[in-house]
Structures are given as structure tokens and as C-alpha cells.
Design a protein around this motif. Structure first.
Motif, PDB file in Angstrom:
ATOM      1  N   ASN A  23     -24.696  44.887  16.333  1.00  0.00           N
ATOM      2  CA  ASN A  23     -25.916  44.719  16.841  1.00  0.00           C
ATOM      3  C   ASN A  23     -26.354  43.222  17.265  1.00  0.00           C
ATOM      4  O   ASN A  23     -27.490  42.982  17.720  1.00  0.00           O
ATOM      5  CB  ASN A  23     -27.374  45.182  15.903  1.00  0.00           C
ATOM      6  N   ARG A  24     -25.398  42.337  17.135  1.00  0.00           N
ATOM      7  CA  ARG A  24     -25.608  41.012  17.424  1.00  0.00           C
ATOM      8  C   ARG A  24     -24.474  40.392  18.401  1.00  0.00           C
ATOM      9  O   ARG A  24     -24.360  39.338  18.603  1.00  0.00           O
ATOM     10  CB  ARG A  24     -25.332  40.231  16.041  1.00  0.00           C
ATOM     11  N   ASP A  46     -29.353  41.913  23.088  1.00  0.00           N
ATOM     12  CA  ASP A  46     -29.046  42.758  21.697  1.00  0.00           C
ATOM     13  C   ASP A  46     -30.617  43.760  21.704  1.00  0.00           C
ATOM     14  O   ASP A  46     -30.264  44.876  20.930  1.00  0.00           O
ATOM     15  CB  ASP A  46     -29.121  41.817  20.581  1.00  0.00           C
TER      16      ASP A  46
END
Length: 388
Positions: free
Chosen positions: A127-128, A261
Motif C-alpha cells: 500500500n506504499r 496510494d
């Protein structure tokens, strides 16, 4: 893991900053190099040309090789070659060897820049991805506005050769640092053909970057000349304008990571291209509006490079099985776009003048947007990785 991630990001940022310095520092030094070797300015310009051509040609090969055999050793190899090439540039006995040194420099950077992008995405939390990639991209973009002043300052006090000696020393340190930093990243191998019919799809995807680069560099290459011609800017005002542009580029890259993101790579990459088109139109309207030009240059770079970072993140996610070669092809597409942009910009200036450049750039941005609406990959292919 958190600490290792921060170390990797820092090493990636510094490495890409050095690669950017090597790219952007040569142009302002050309007059001094021309005098040292007693050749014309047009001849010394080949230093930039052979670097770019070599990079564009070999980057996909190194990307493919890294997808098969891992990235750590290739990055280290590239940095060692970077050291050799810059030492040769500093002490080349003739202009011929100076050209050879820049070919080697292009080869070295081709095995570093796209692989740093790829290995950062390899190690980023799911998620980054956008944030991590945008951080290291900002290292390369910082060199966009810091490279020329850095080179000119060193040239003033120590001579132009010192610039390449210092880059070689830093490159040697980074070779050791990168070799150790990526030690714990497992090598991964694909058990089948990496491309398996995907090459045309990849080329279609990276064509977005080609038209993006045309839109950005058809004007940027001639920005100083156009500001002087249309606004009668002094050298100080031109430098200030480029500084606004550079700050916008770095901030755009960093901001895009957070937005990517949160809202998704595909959405941000398309939205930024839409806004980029509008900004070019506004830039054309307000190009001779005095101090307002600083704001629009900042906004242009902010949105433009936010789009570049988000699209790189999109490619990295949607081509997860061919990440190295896609990052490499994307960088090749970038260099092709820069070259075409400078050619198109020169043609537009000769036919219609500087004031038409922003509108031509807006057309290229529209084409980039249209291409970006294509599906990059219909379905994720099953990975066939085995850790070693």
C-alpha cells in the motif's frame, strides 16, 4: 523492516540524485570542455547525444537481465562502470576518448536508474508503492535544478574536470553502499519467458511516457530562450524561473506518491494529464504576463511530474512480473520523447515562434492522455517465482 526500508529509500534517492547530476551537469560545462579540447560547441554537444542514445538502447537489456538474475549485482556493476567512465571523462587524453567516456557513462546509468526504480517497488509495502517510488524519483528531479549550479560552482573554484572526479568518488562509495543495502533482497527468477507476447503491449504502455516527455520538453529545452525572447527576462530572472520549475517538479513527485496510494495509480495518472493539458493552454495565454509566469511554471512542473511518478507506479504495479524491463523501456521512452520534444520545439520556433510552444505541448499531453486510457494488462499472470 521499517529501518531497512528507510535505508533503502535513502540509498535509492542519493543514487538517483547522482545519476541526475551526471545527466544535467554536462550541458553548462560544454563551453569549458570545448575550449580545453579545441573543438566546436556543436562537436562537444555529441557528449550529451551519445550518452542519451546509449542509455536508451541498453536500458531495456539491463531491465530484462535484472528480471532474470536479480538487480543488486547489476546496480553495483553499473556504479563501478560509472566510476570508470567519469574518471575517463575527467582525464581523457583526446576528444575521442572523451566521447568514449560518455558512451560508458550512458551504459552505466542504463544499468542503474531503471533498476533502482524496480528494486524500490520490489521492496515497498503493497500500500506504499506510489509513495516510495515518488520519493526516489524526487532524487532524480532534484538534480534537474541543482545539477547546473553544482557544476558551475565546482568549475569556478576547481575547474570542470573536478566535477567528474567528485562524481567518480561518490559513485565508488555508492557502489559499496548499494551492494550492502540490497544484500537481503532475495533474487527472483521467472521459470518461463518473461515477455511471452507482452512486448507490444509494453511498448504501447510506455508510449504514454513518450508523448508526456514531448509535451514537457518541447518547451523546457527552449524555456530560457523563450523567456528572454517573449518577456525580455534577465539571466537572473531566467534562473529564478527555472528554480520555480524545479521546486514544482520535486514537490509534484512527492505529492503524487500520497495521492497515488490513496486514489490509485490509474486515476491519478489520468487526472494529472488532463490538468496538464489545461495548464499548457493557460501557460500559452499568460506566457507574457510578467511575474505570473513564475506561478504557471511552478504549476506546470508540479502537475507534470506528479503524472510521471504516478504513471511509473502504475506500470510497476500492473506489470509486476516484468517490472525491471518495463521500468527500463519506460526510461527509454522518456529519452525518445525528450529527443523528439527538442526537435519538435525547434521546428515550431522556426515556423511560428516561441509563443506557440505551449499549445503544441498541450496537443502532446492530450495524446498522452488518450494512450493512458488503454488497459495496461487485462489480467495478472500467475507468478512463477522461486526464491533463492
Amino acid at each position: 523492516m521499517e529501518f531497512s526500508g528507510k535505508v533503502g529509500l535513502s540509498v535509492g534517492w542519493i543514487t538517483l540524485f547522482l545519476m541526475g547530476i551526471d545527466l544535467f551537469v554536462v550541458s553548462p560545462l560544454l563551453p569549458f570542455i570545448s575550449e580545453a579540447y579545441n573543438v566546436s560547441s556543436a562537436m562537444t554537444g555529441w557528449m550529451v547525444t551519445v550518452f542519451a542514445v546509449t542509455y536508451a538502447f541498453f536500458a531495456p537489456f539491463f531491465g530484462w537481465l535484472s528480471d532474470k538474475n536479480g538487480r543488486r549485482l547489476l546496480i553495483t556493476f553499473g556504479l563501478l562502470l560509472f566510476v570508470i567512465s567519469n574518471i575517463l571523462t575527467a582525464f581523457a587524453p583526446s576528444f575521442f576518448w572523451l566521447i568514449v567516456s560518455r558512451i560508458l557513462a550512458g551504459l552505466s546509468v542504463a544499468s542503474i536508474t531503471p533498476l533502482i526504480y524496480a528494486i524500490i517497488v520490489d521492496t515497498a509495502p503493497p500500500n506504499r508503492t506510489g509513495t516510495w517510488l515518488s520519493i526516489v524519483v524526487s532524487g532524480h528531479l532534484t538534480a534537474l535544478w541543482a545539477g547546473a549550479p553544482f557544476g558551475m560552482l565546482l568549475e569556478h573554484f576547481l575547474g570542470w574536470r573536478s566535477v567528474f572526479v567528485i562524481m567518480a568518488v561518490i559513485g565508488a562509495i555508492l557502489a559499496v553502499v548499494n551492494f550492502n543495502t540490497w544484500k537481503y533482497v532475495p533474487k527472483i527468477y521467472l521459470t518461463r519467458n518473461l515477455l511471452e507476447g507482452n512486448l507490444l503491449r509494453i511498448l504501447g504502455s510506455v508510449s504514454v511516457t513518450t508523448f508526456w516527455a514531448i509535451s514537457m520538453y518541447a518547451l523546457y529545452v527552449y524555456l530560457g530562450a523563450s523567456l528572454y525572447s517573449e518577456n525580455r527576462f534577465s539571466s537572473t530572472e531566467i534562473a529564478l524561473a527555472i528554480t520555480f520549475y524545479g521546486i514544482g517538479a520535486v514537490l509534484g513527485s512527492l505529492i503524487s506518491g500520497q495521492l497515488t496510494d490513496r486514489f490509485g495509480e490509474r486515476n491519478i495518472s489520468k487526472v494529472t494529464l488532463m490538468f496538464l493539458t489545461l495548464i499548457f493552454v493557460c501557460l500559452g495565454i499568460f506566457f507574457t504576463s510578467g511575474d505570473w509566469i513564475y506561478f504557471f511554471l511552478f504549476l506546470w512542473a508540479l502537475v507534470g511530474y506528479a503524472g510521471f511518478s504516478s504513471y511509473q507506479a502504475r506500470l510497476a504495479v500492473e506489470y509486476s512480473n516484468e517490472r525491471g524491463i518495463v521500468m527500463a523501456w519506460n526510461n527509454t521512452a522518456l529519452y525518445i520523447g525528450i529527443t523528439l520534444g527538442s526537435m519538435i520545439g525547434g521546428f515550431v520556433i522556426s515556423k511560428w515562434g516561441y509563443s506557440f510552444l505551449p499549445y503544441v505541448c498541450s496537443i502532446a499531453a492530450v495524446l498522452s492522455f488518450v494512450l493512458s486510457t488503454q488497459k495496461v494488462q487485462d489480467t495478472k499472470k500467475e507468478s512463477a517465482y522461486s526464491d533463492t
